[in-house]
Structures are given as C-alpha cells and as structure tokens.
Design an enzyme around this catalytic site. Structure first.
Site, PDB file in Angstrom:
ATOM      1  N   ASP A   1      46.180   2.600  64.716  1.00 19.69           N
ATOM      2  CA  ASP A   1      45.171   1.981  65.038  1.00 19.69           C
ATOM      3  C   ASP A   1      43.582   2.090  64.176  1.00 19.69           C
ATOM      4  OD1 ASP A   1      47.231   0.151  66.899  1.00 19.69           O
ATOM      5  OD2 ASP A   1      46.207   0.678  68.171  1.00 19.69           O
TER       6      ASP A   1
ATOM      7  N   ASP B   1      51.274   5.687  80.908  1.00 17.96           N
ATOM      8  CA  ASP B   1      52.286   6.687  80.879  1.00 17.96           C
ATOM      9  C   ASP B   1      52.424   6.767  82.315  1.00 17.96           C
ATOM     10  OD1 ASP B   1      49.651   8.057  81.922  1.00 17.96           O
ATOM     11  OD2 ASP B   1      49.294   9.468  79.712  1.00 17.96           O
TER      12      ASP B   1
END
EC number: 2.4.1.32
Length: 462
Positions: free
Chosen positions: A75, A228
């Site tokens: 990114d 996560d």
C-alpha cells in the site's frame, strides 16, 4: 495465568503432546501433493528499511515451491519505495519463487483492507492455509514445517500462533521495557489462553490460519483497528480452537522511537475497547460456545485485560495516590499500594529474567504509558475522534547499526504536554508530602514525576 503456565511447565504439556503432530514426509509417488498449498501474506506501507528482510525471509521458507504462494500487499505511497519493492519481488521471481506483487488503488481499511483485497485473487482459492507476517517480521526457514502439521492433523484447530523474538531489544532502555511487557504477554496471556480454553487473541502476525475457518467467520473486517483480534473472536465464537507454540519464535522489531511507540499503544488500546463495544451482545447471544467461554471472553479477555487494567493503573497510581497526600484523613491500605502491586510486578518480571534489575524503571514507564492507553480506551469505548486512526509503526531495520538518527528538530516540537502536565502535578504532590506528610510516599512520587517529565521532553528511546 501464572499458575496455569507453571502447571504447563511442570507437567511438560507441550502442544506437540496435547495435539497430534507429525513431521512432513516426502512421498516419492505423490511428489509434493501431500503438502498443502500455503499462502504467505506480507502487508506493507512505505517499509523502506525492512522490505528486503521480510521478503527474503518469506522466500527462504522451506516448503515445496509449487505448494507455496507469497503475496506482497504493498500500500506504499512513495513511488521510489514501490519501485524497490517491485524489483525485489521480481528478483525472487527470477529464482522460481511463486511471488506476487499486489497493489490496490486506495488504502481503505488499512491493513485489514489490504489483507481482504489479497484474498480476492483467483489463485488464493487453491490454498488451504494462510501465514501472515508484518513487514518487520522474519520467520526462520523451518517455520511452516513446524506450524502446518498442527493444522493438518487436528481438524478442530483454526490458528497456530508463534512467539515474537525481538532483534532490537538491546537498542535502548525503552525497547528493554517493551520486551518485558511483551514477554509476559506471550508467556502468561497467550500460553495460558491456549492451555485453558484453546482461545486467545491473534497477534496480527507470525501466525498460520486455516482459511476455511476464516471464511466461515466472515473473513477480514475493517470496522476497528484490531482486525486480528476481531477475526480471532469471531472464529473462537464458532468453537474453533487455537494453539500457541511458545518455542516457535519469529524475529521482529520493537519501536525504538517514543512517538512511534505512543501511536502503536493508542491503536492497541483503542481498537480492543472499540471491538468490545461492538461485539459484547454478539458474544452474549452466541449459541455455539458454552457460557463459561463467553464469560471468559467478555470478562477476562476484554473487560479486565483490555479496559480495567488501563484505567486502574493510571487513575490509582498517577491520580489517586498523588492526590491522597492532600487528604491525610484518607487512609489507603498498604496491601493495595505495596504488597499486591509488588507481587503482580514480580509475576510479570519473571518472564524476562535478564531485565529483572530494570523492574523499577519498567513500572514507572508502564504507569506513564497507562495514561495514553486510558485515553485510547476512552476513545474506543465512546467512538470519539481518532477511533479509527492508523499510523503505521515506524521500522528502522538495520539503520541504527549504520548511522545515528537525528533528534526531532527543536525542543518545543519534542515536548509532549500531557506528560509534562502530569509530571508537574505529581512533582507538586511529592514536594507537599515531603514537606508536610508523615509517610514516605514522596519517594515513589518523585520517581514517577521524573518518569513523566523525561517522557514529556521525548528523552526516551533512540
């Protein structure tokens, strides 16, 4: 948690004995077909200092090349870094490594968005398992050989989590203290969670997922900054089990700049609080797991360890205790100020024996950081401004070995007013207690004020 870990140690209950585990065997007839397809994802964002280390480590994993796909999810916004990462991928591709350099046209969802976008490619459908490594993580070559057999031979397992090993722990006092905190997290929180409930929070990296379990839970979501933990809770509520391998270590880097560490701690405290807000009712209404596991997730995993511990640490040690010097009629019992905290601190410090002599500095620094964690927790609980702020933690790689880093410009730009104001207040309390009090509380207050003031002028870290 310490008692559970002690029991695990004394009874030698290693995961290899609790779960079935057999080393991968070569089959001459099947060639490599007995090896499952594994996808390795490495999310990146302007990682100039560490991209070569992480890509190189992933490409050196010992696994049949036709059964391994490496995905670099870049990114980056810096064209020079994008070109460097692309060239590094091309270099390994020329060595017959199945590596894909993937980019997207936005940064929506940050890391979760990148991981989710990576799972949409057609070749991912061929894979059974997903290994994730952040850009500053370097697994040993035998990582997959040690982790994957747990998932192959135990169909109830969804996640294998490895322990982090910190390559720059000796860089400065701040990294030494971070090592103490994280070592306790892995030794006590992760290991006891794995042993008691086969559930714990995924650390976001250095883990291997069963893709089928991820898909059943809905995959990656970007509703908080802890994608996560979000995934781990959703998979856990489907009654999948997790295993933590304490002796499977992956090299990683600790933030050595105070500003980077503050941003990281904001995300690590704000995200879980916001996830707690969004998932509490979902956990309560869940039909798949027993009520005891629901209670554990809501009370112990979230409420106690992600919220109350930050509030209590900051308000009790940095607000209530200092303020009590002005109220001599208020008697705070000794067990709450000395005995209980000392026992808890000793239990935490034993995870890093080599740094035991730093325990006083560790406690003082943790109290300073509790202020930021408390602020982040408030923001997460009430969804205030910065609730979804994501500042990528700066990595330095081998930079510190080759050159000195400049200071952050002028002194005024390095001043952190929150720490300075708290330091001045606690210093005033210490002086008052020294002059008019009849206890020795001022000894602690002077040290705590010093810790706040030193942090307030950014004289911490590299």
């Amino acid at each position: 948690m310490n008692l559970v870990v002690l029991y695990v140690k004394l009874s030698n209950r290693k995961p290899e004995k609790v779960y079935k585990w057999e080393a991968m065997q070569e089959d001459m007839e099947l060639a490599h077909q007995n090896y499952p397809m594994v996808l390795v994802q490495i999310p990146m964002y302007n990682e100039r200092e560490v991209f070569e280390l992480s890509i190189g480590a992933a490409c050196r994993l010992i696994w049949p090349s036709d059964r391994l796909i490496i995905q670099i999810l870049d990114d980056s916004t810096d064209p020079a870094i994008m070109e460097l990462v692309s060239m590094e991928c091309a270099k390994w591709a020329s060595k017959d490594i199945n590596i894909h350099y993937q980019r997207r046209d936005n940064r929506n969802g940050y890391k979760a968005g990148a991981l989710k976008h990576g799972m949409r490619h057609s070749y991912v459908k061929l894979c059974d398992y997903l290994a994730i490594f952040d850009a500053d993580f370097q697994p040993e070559p035998d990582y997959l050989q040690r982790a994957i057999p747990f998932l192959i031979h135990n169909p109830e397992l969804a996640l294998v989590q490895a322990r982090w090993r910190f390559v720059n722990a000796n860089t400065c006092l701040m990294t030494r203290m971070q090592e103490m905190t994280l070592n306790y997290h892995f030794m006590a929180e992760q290991q006891s969670g794995s042993a008691r409930h086969a559930f714990f929070g995924f650390n976001g990296t250095a883990g291997v997922w069963r893709i089928a379990a991820m898909e059943e839970a809905g995959g990656w979501k970007d509703r908080t900054t802890v994608e996560d933990m979000d995934l781990a809770v959703r998979v856990g509520l489907l009654d999948w089990k997790f295993v933590f391998i304490n002796d499977l270590e992956v090299k990683s880097e600790l933030p050595s700049k105070f500003k980077a560490f503050r941003f990281q701690q904001h995300r690590w405290s704000c995200g879980p609080a916001n996830l707690f807000r969004k998932m509490t009712m979902e956990i309560i209404h869940n039909k798949r797991v027993k009520i005891w596991k629901k209670f554990y997730v809501i009370y112990s995993f979230f409420f106690l360890r992600k919220i109350i511990v930050h509030f209590f640490t900051f308000f009790f040690y940095c607000v209530i205790l200092p303020t009590s010097v002005f109220l001599p009629e208020v008697k705070i019992p000794t067990w709450s100020t000395i005995y209980s905290p000392s026992i808890i601190t000793l239990f935490g410090a034993i995870a890093t024996p080599r740094s035991f002599y730093l325990v006083v500095f560790w406690v003082l620094f943790e109290n300073v950081m509790a202020m930021h964690r408390t602020k982040g927790t408030f923001i997460g609980l009430f969804e205030r401004e910065r609730v979804n702020e994501w500042v990528v933690t700066e990595k330095l790689g081998d930079t510190l070995k080759t050159k000195l880093l400049p200071r952050n410009g002028q002194l005024l730009k390095r001043v952190n007013m929150k720490e300075v104001m708290m330091g001045i207040y606690i210093l005033c309390c210490a002086c008052y207690d020294f002059a008019f009090g009849n206890t020795f509380l001022y000894l602690y207050l002077f040290m705590q004020a010093t810790a706040f003031l030193i942090s307030g002028v950014s004289f911490v870290g590299t």
